[in-house]
Design an enzyme around this catalytic site. Structure first.
Site, PDB file in Angstrom:
ATOM      1  N   TYR A  45     -10.891  51.250  64.643  1.00  0.00           N
ATOM      2  CA  TYR A  45     -11.224  52.555  65.233  1.00  0.00           C
ATOM      3  C   TYR A  45     -12.518  52.428  66.032  1.00  0.00           C
ATOM      4  CZ  TYR A  45      -8.324  56.590  64.388  1.00  0.00           C
ATOM      5  OH  TYR A  45      -7.346  57.525  64.488  1.00  0.00           O
ATOM      6  N   GLU A  47     -13.791  55.322  68.379  1.00  0.00           N
ATOM      7  CA  GLU A  47     -14.003  56.521  69.215  1.00  0.00           C
ATOM      8  C   GLU A  47     -15.377  56.462  69.868  1.00  0.00           C
ATOM      9  OE1 GLU A  47     -13.349  60.091  66.994  1.00  0.00           O
ATOM     10  OE2 GLU A  47     -11.238  59.620  66.676  1.00  0.00           O
ATOM     11  N   ASP A 198      -3.230  58.551  92.705  1.00  0.00           N
ATOM     12  CA  ASP A 198      -2.526  57.931  91.587  1.00  0.00           C
ATOM     13  C   ASP A 198      -1.822  56.703  92.171  1.00  0.00           C
ATOM     14  OD1 ASP A 198      -0.726  57.069  89.708  1.00  0.00           O
ATOM     15  OD2 ASP A 198      -0.015  59.067  89.151  1.00  0.00           O
ATOM     16  N   THR A 224      -1.554  53.033  86.194  1.00  0.00           N
ATOM     17  CA  THR A 224      -1.069  52.373  84.988  1.00  0.00           C
ATOM     18  C   THR A 224      -1.368  50.893  85.160  1.00  0.00           C
ATOM     19  OG1 THR A 224       1.114  52.176  85.993  1.00  0.00           O
ATOM     20  CG2 THR A 224       0.776  54.008  84.467  1.00  0.00           C
ATOM     21  N   LYS A 227       2.878  48.157  85.748  1.00  0.00           N
ATOM     22  CA  LYS A 227       3.920  48.109  86.792  1.00  0.00           C
ATOM     23  C   LYS A 227       3.661  46.864  87.637  1.00  0.00           C
ATOM     24  CE  LYS A 227       4.788  53.090  86.775  1.00  0.00           C
ATOM     25  NZ  LYS A 227       3.683  53.775  86.077  1.00  0.00           N
ATOM     26  N   ARG A 233       0.990  47.898  78.667  1.00  0.00           N
ATOM     27  CA  ARG A 233       1.335  49.282  79.002  1.00  0.00           C
ATOM     28  C   ARG A 233       0.135  50.189  78.735  1.00  0.00           C
ATOM     29  NH1 ARG A 233       6.052  51.848  79.939  1.00  0.00           N
ATOM     30  NH2 ARG A 233       6.946  49.770  80.054  1.00  0.00           N
TER      31      ARG A 233
HETATM   32  N1  DSN Z   1       8.237  56.839  85.032  1.00  0.00           N
HETATM   33  C1  DSN Z   1       7.546  55.883  85.865  1.00  0.00           C
HETATM   34  C2  DSN Z   1       8.413  55.347  86.934  1.00  0.00           C
HETATM   35  O1  DSN Z   1       9.493  54.889  86.599  1.00  0.00           O
HETATM   36  O2  DSN Z   1       8.050  55.346  88.094  1.00  0.00           O
HETATM   37  C3  DSN Z   1       6.309  56.423  86.402  1.00  0.00           C
HETATM   38  O3  DSN Z   1       5.435  56.696  85.369  1.00  0.00           O
END
Ligand code: DSN
Length: 394
Positions: A45, A47, A198, A224, A227, A233
């Site tokens: 933990y 925080e 984003d 994110t 990707k 993730r």
């Molecule tokens: N759901 C994702 C996508 O497939 O683009 C984006 O967060």
């Protein structure tokens, strides 16, 4: 003692090994990322934040954080290098959605107006969908894509002048063209709005120089890490240094409790990898593969939204085939090809059916695929679609 769970993991591993993975938001992480995410750091933990830094945060709320403090600082240091930026970075968001929630809460009050691209035109659920927190907590307005599927910057400006949003958001989940961050930034300045990007889908391309960077233009940037960045993730928020305190407070204690230090470790490994020349080569190949596959569909007479691609994905508009995106997705699944149905601009079908599919090349490029492999699978997809049309009597 063993666990039934490992049966599921083994079966999923076999599926991932066997299938052709074309979901544009997925990728395959390295063994090192897996080791980090599966490590003892999950027990800790922590925080709070590592040190009293530019945000003025007060440190951690738990003892025993000396090692994770160093880890989190190391992770932040690496990510600034990846994007060659002096922006502040917060690596604690658990996901892209958490990052977007934290970003909104850092500079907005509930009910403030946000101007974004809606889900049906390629935006994301958290960009104001009525069923999402973003659509429920904020006054969402949307800009459009034009008849060819490109973001219509004239429309963005017209709506910005009309709605006077507090924040303008650029970024998408299903948009295959370069996004003109400089033009967005100019509009945001003109109307006195925060400019947020984003970049979840294209972050790897930004890191490799294959998409113009939003750094220096946007006030807040979310992403994110799993990707095109090909990491653990999770999510991250970058911001201009003067917004650091607001962003850090919005993440913790504003919208999250304890950070996931095992995931932060995975994000740090991902950043180490993103700094290598091999990673940049990989991203260049992702883009070349995407163009080759997209060109093959165009050659075979398919409708591609915007008529092409500049990045790692493209959208096939199946309207002329008479088939839905869902039917094609389901049929391809039976043949070991995985992709997702997707709305097309000015969609007439429901999001559960859709008139299109989204195709991405990041995952299979990680498996070593080159242009010829993607062209071959485009031919296979075409033959499956033609068979579906014959069966339907189309
Ligand atoms: N759901 C994702 C996508 O497939 O683009 C984006 O967060």
């Amino acid at each position: 003692m063993t666990s039934k769970v490992f049966e599921f993991i083994d079966r999923e591993k076999a599926r991932q090994d066997k299938n052709v993975e074309l979901i544009a938001s997925e990728n395959f992480v390295s063994e090192n990322v897996m080791r980090a995410v599966g490590s003892c750091l999950t027990n800790k933990y922590s925080e709070g934040y590592p040190v009293v830094r530019e945000s003025g945060n007060k440190g951690r709320y738990y003892g025993g954080c000396e090692i994770v403090n160093e880890l989190e600082e190391y992770c932040c240091f690496l990510w600034k290098r990846v994007f060659d930026t002096d922006y502040h970075v917060n690596v604690q968001p658990h996901s892209g959605s958490s990052a977007n929630l934290g970003a909104y809460m850092s500079v907005l009050k509930l009910g403030d107006t946000i101007l974004a691209m809606d889900l049906n035109n390629g935006g994301h659920l958290t960009h104001g969908s009525a069923v999402n927190f973003s659509g429920k907590l904020f006054d969402m307005k949307f800009y459009n894509v034009n008849a060819q599927g490109y973001i219509d910057m004239e429309d963005v400006r017209r709506r910005a002048l009309e709605y006077r949003p507090k924040l303008i958001l650029a970024g998408a989940s299903a948009y295959s063209r370069i996004i003109d961050f400089a033009a967005f930034s100019a509009i945001a300045k003109e109307v006195g709005a925060y400019f947020m990007v984003d970049m979840a889908h294209i972050a790897g391309l930004v890191a490799a120089g294959d998409h113009p960077s939003p750094f220096g233009l946007a006030d807040i940037i979310t992403t994110t890490t799993h990707k095109t960045l090909r990491g653990a993730r999770g999510g991250m928020i970058f911001c201009r240094p003067e917004l650091a305190k607001k962003v850090d407070s919005a993440v913790f204690p504003g919208t999250q409790g304890g950070p996931l230090q095992h995931v932060i470790a995975g994000k740090a490994v991902c950043a180490e990898e993103a700094l290598t020349p091999e990673y940049k080569e990989y991203i260049h190949q992702v883009v070349k593969n995407c163009k080759a596959m997209c060109d093959e569909f165009l050659r075979m007479g398919y409708d591609v939204v915007t008529g092409g691609t500049d990045n790692h994905l493209f959208l096939l508009d199946l309207t002329a085939t008479g088939l839905t995106g869902k039917a094609v997705q389901d049929e391809l699944d039976k043949h070991g090809i995985t992709l997702n149905k997707n709305c097309v601009p000015n969609e007439t079908r429901s999001p559960q059916q859709t008139s299109g599919v989204r195709i991405g090349t990041a995952a299979m490029t990680t498996k070593g695929w080159k242009e010829a492999d993607f062209v071959r699978v485009a031919g296979k997809i075409d033959s499956i679609i033609q068979e579906m049309r014959r069966s339907a009597g189309a």
